[in-house]
Design a protein around this motif. Structure first.
Motif, short mmCIF file in Angstrom:
data_model
loop_
_atom_site.label_atom_id
_atom_site.label_comp_id
_atom_site.label_asym_id
_atom_site.label_seq_id
_atom_site.Cartn_x
_atom_site.Cartn_y
_atom_site.Cartn_z
N PRO A 161 0.83 -1.21 0.00
CA PRO A 161 0.00 0.00 0.00
C PRO A 161 0.87 1.26 0.00
O PRO A 161 2.09 1.20 0.09
CB PRO A 161 -0.77 -0.13 1.32
N GLU A 162 0.22 2.40 -0.06
CA GLU A 162 0.92 3.67 0.14
C GLU A 162 1.37 3.78 1.58
O GLU A 162 0.79 3.20 2.48
CB GLU A 162 -0.03 4.84 -0.19
N GLY A 163 2.45 4.56 1.82
CA GLY A 163 2.90 4.76 3.19
C GLY A 163 4.40 4.75 3.30
O GLY A 163 5.10 4.29 2.38
N PRO A 164 4.95 5.28 4.41
CA PRO A 164 6.40 5.33 4.59
C PRO A 164 6.99 3.93 4.76
O PRO A 164 6.31 2.97 5.13
CB PRO A 164 6.57 6.16 5.87
N LEU A 165 8.31 3.81 4.53
CA LEU A 165 9.00 2.53 4.57
C LEU A 165 8.85 1.83 5.90
O LEU A 165 8.60 0.63 5.97
CB LEU A 165 10.49 2.73 4.25
N ARG A 166 8.96 2.58 7.02
CA ARG A 166 8.93 1.94 8.33
C ARG A 166 7.56 1.37 8.68
O ARG A 166 7.43 0.57 9.60
CB ARG A 166 9.38 2.90 9.43
N GLU A 167 6.54 1.76 7.95
CA GLU A 167 5.20 1.22 8.19
C GLU A 167 4.78 0.23 7.11
O GLU A 167 3.65 -0.25 7.10
CB GLU A 167 4.19 2.36 8.26
N ARG A 168 5.72 -0.08 6.22
CA ARG A 168 5.41 -0.98 5.12
C ARG A 168 5.23 -2.42 5.63
O ARG A 168 6.02 -2.91 6.41
CB ARG A 168 6.55 -0.97 4.10
N PRO A 169 4.17 -3.10 5.21
CA PRO A 169 4.03 -4.51 5.60
C PRO A 169 5.09 -5.37 4.92
O PRO A 169 5.58 -5.03 3.83
CB PRO A 169 2.62 -4.87 5.11
N GLU A 170 5.45 -6.46 5.56
CA GLU A 170 6.51 -7.33 5.06
C GLU A 170 6.09 -8.78 5.21
O GLU A 170 5.76 -9.22 6.32
CB GLU A 170 7.79 -7.08 5.85
N PRO A 171 6.06 -9.57 4.12
CA PRO A 171 5.69 -10.98 4.26
C PRO A 171 6.88 -11.82 4.70
O PRO A 171 8.01 -11.60 4.25
CB PRO A 171 5.24 -11.36 2.85
N MET A 172 6.65 -12.79 5.59
CA MET A 172 7.69 -13.70 6.04
C MET A 172 7.12 -15.12 6.11
O MET A 172 6.09 -15.34 6.74
CB MET A 172 8.20 -13.31 7.44
N LEU A 173 7.81 -16.06 5.47
CA LEU A 173 7.42 -17.46 5.54
C LEU A 173 7.69 -17.96 6.95
O LEU A 173 8.82 -17.89 7.44
CB LEU A 173 8.23 -18.27 4.52
N GLN A 174 6.66 -18.48 7.62
CA GLN A 174 6.79 -18.84 9.03
C GLN A 174 6.82 -20.34 9.28
O GLN A 174 7.76 -20.85 9.88
CB GLN A 174 5.64 -18.22 9.84
N VAL A 175 5.78 -21.05 8.90
CA VAL A 175 5.71 -22.49 9.16
C VAL A 175 5.32 -23.22 7.88
O VAL A 175 4.55 -22.71 7.06
CB VAL A 175 4.70 -22.83 10.28
N VAL A 176 5.88 -24.43 7.72
CA VAL A 176 5.67 -25.20 6.49
C VAL A 176 5.63 -26.68 6.84
O VAL A 176 6.42 -27.15 7.66
CB VAL A 176 6.81 -24.96 5.47
N ASP A 177 4.73 -27.43 6.22
CA ASP A 177 4.89 -28.87 6.14
C ASP A 177 4.67 -29.25 4.68
O ASP A 177 4.68 -28.39 3.80
CB ASP A 177 3.99 -29.61 7.12
N ASP A 178 4.49 -30.53 4.39
CA ASP A 178 4.38 -30.95 2.99
C ASP A 178 3.04 -30.59 2.37
O ASP A 178 2.85 -30.77 1.17
CB ASP A 178 4.57 -32.47 2.89
#
Length: 420
Positions: A161-178
């Motif tokens: 979305p619009e907005g400053p860098l420090r408020e930018r959302p960030e995706p992170m892969l957390q948990v995985v199985d098959d």
């Protein structure tokens, strides 16, 4: 039952003579079972080597995934060392760039066996190994084929979305199985800390890339046990330290396939999972074991001293070192399948650091109190029997599988066969 206080006789692991008419006590009988494991030995030469600075290794279904300090990924045949492909950190996915991120969450995985390798991508302005997405660009997951490195599927997790860098959302892969991979969208990046916690979680079908569900309940995903995802609601990334602060944190169990809440527990944190159990703490020197699918208590792993550190092989064994006056002396063990408590006592006057657990074998770093300069690494079994007097391996342990050891030294990382 998992939990009883460890008393002196249990710690000693012996049958104790209590007097009587016979003035001569019977010989002391050690009730500890005989060791069933053999010393850890590896072949003299590695099956194959991987040059460079290796920071991450995964193994599944005959494949090994290596990540280097520059976050270049290489997929190998685990037996022959034949490379399948290499993914550079600026790899181009047809206008989308591989975004090199290893988050280090407890149940994070990237290799999903013969399905392929899960990596994150960014759409945006990419240069010098860094992508800076601008509003309207997307970020998400790519499944890279284990066979040839081609794209199997690519699915966005968010659009910036619009907005400053420090408020930018960030995706992170957390948990995985098959079956399922869960990506968390974090917000409020300040340095390396996300001080606004989790915005939402997005679950993906590993085989097809289809989105299964989204949830905005603030849960940090931590482990998958069967069909249950276990996580913690906390302002920041939750600690797995046994004696850490638990006030204000809430454990939440979610159906992995639907995102529906199964149970929750306030003022508690997750420490680890093993078999069908989650081991949790409320801040006391105690671990409470609950069944992962419904949160039912099955007992507690107690000790009179303060628990210092815990490890598990995820399936059969939990081991915790106990501290007294700043020194770890005993190791409390728990057989997950038999729900049986035990104590390994490698020796008095020894400072212990529990390194890892695999197949009932505990790696211990020991230091004699009367000779602080004398360190040795050795292994014991869950009953306290010493298996290796001193480990003599050609490198530091990065990964142990059922038949292979990945060992790193100053020159390279070698994959060695474990000998019977």
């Amino acid at each position: 039952m998992l939990g009883v206080a460890v008393v002196a006789a249990a710690v000693a692991g012996v049958l104790v003579w209590r007097g009587g008419d016979n003035p001569h006590p019977p010989p002391r009988v050690d009730a500890r079972p005989a060791p069933t494991l053999q010393p850890l030995r590896v072949a003299e030469k590695p099956l194959w080597t991987e040059p460079g600075d290796v920071v991450w290794v995964e193994e599944q279904d005959g494949l090994m995934l290596f990540a280097h300090s520059g976050l270049e990924l290489t997929l190998y045949d685990a037996t022959t060392g034949t490379p399948r492909w290499t993914l550079g950190k600026m790899h181009d996915f047809g206008g989308f760039m591989y975004s090199p991120r290893l988050w280090g969450a407890p149940d994070e995985r990237h290799l999903v066996g013969q399905e392929g390798v899960l990596v994150q991508y960014d759409q945006g302005d990419c240069h010098a190994g860094f992508c800076e997405p601008s509003p309207g660009h997307e970020s998400g997951l790519v499944l890279v084929s284990a066979t040839d490195g081609s794209i199997v599927w690519r699915t966005p997790a968010l659009t910036f979305p619009e907005g400053p860098l420090r408020e930018r959302p960030e995706p992170m892969l957390q948990v995985v199985d098959d079956r399922v991979a869960v990506v968390s969208v974090l917000t409020g990046l300040v340095g390396s800390v996300y001080d606004k916690g989790i915005q939402r979680n997005v679950a993906f079908d590993v085989r097809t890339g289809a989105k299964l569900w989204e949830g905005a309940d603030g849960v940090w995903p931590m482990w998958i046990v069967g069909d249950t995802m276990l996580g913690v609601v906390s302002a920041r990334f939750p600690s797995t330290w046994v004696n850490g602060e638990a006030t204000g944190a809430t454990i939440v169990a979610t159906n992995l396939h639907t995102g529906e809440k199964q149970w929750e527990r306030a003022d508690s944190r997750l420490v680890m999972v093993a078999g069908d159990l989650a081991l949790i703490t409320d801040g006391a020197p105690r671990l409470t074991a609950v069944t992962a699918d419904d949160g039912r208590e099955v007992g507690s792993l107690d000790h009179t001293d303060r628990m210092a550190d815990c490890r598990t092989d995820r399936t059969t064994l939990v081991a915790c070192s106990s501290k007294s006056d700043g020194r770890a002396h005993d190791i409390v063990t728990f057989d997950v399948k038999r729900r049986k408590l035990g104590t390994a006592t490698p020796g008095k006057q020894t400072v212990l650091t529990l390194d890892s657990v695999r197949g009932g074998r505990l790696w211990v770093t020991g230091r004699q109190a009367r000779d602080p300069g004398e360190d040795r690494a050795y292994t014991i079994d869950s009953a306290g029997n010493e298996i290796d007097r001193k480990l003599d391996l050609p490198g530091d342990i990065l990964l142990l599988t059922e038949d292979k050891a990945v060992l790193r030294n100053e020159d390279a990382t070698g994959v060695y066969e474990i000998l019977d």
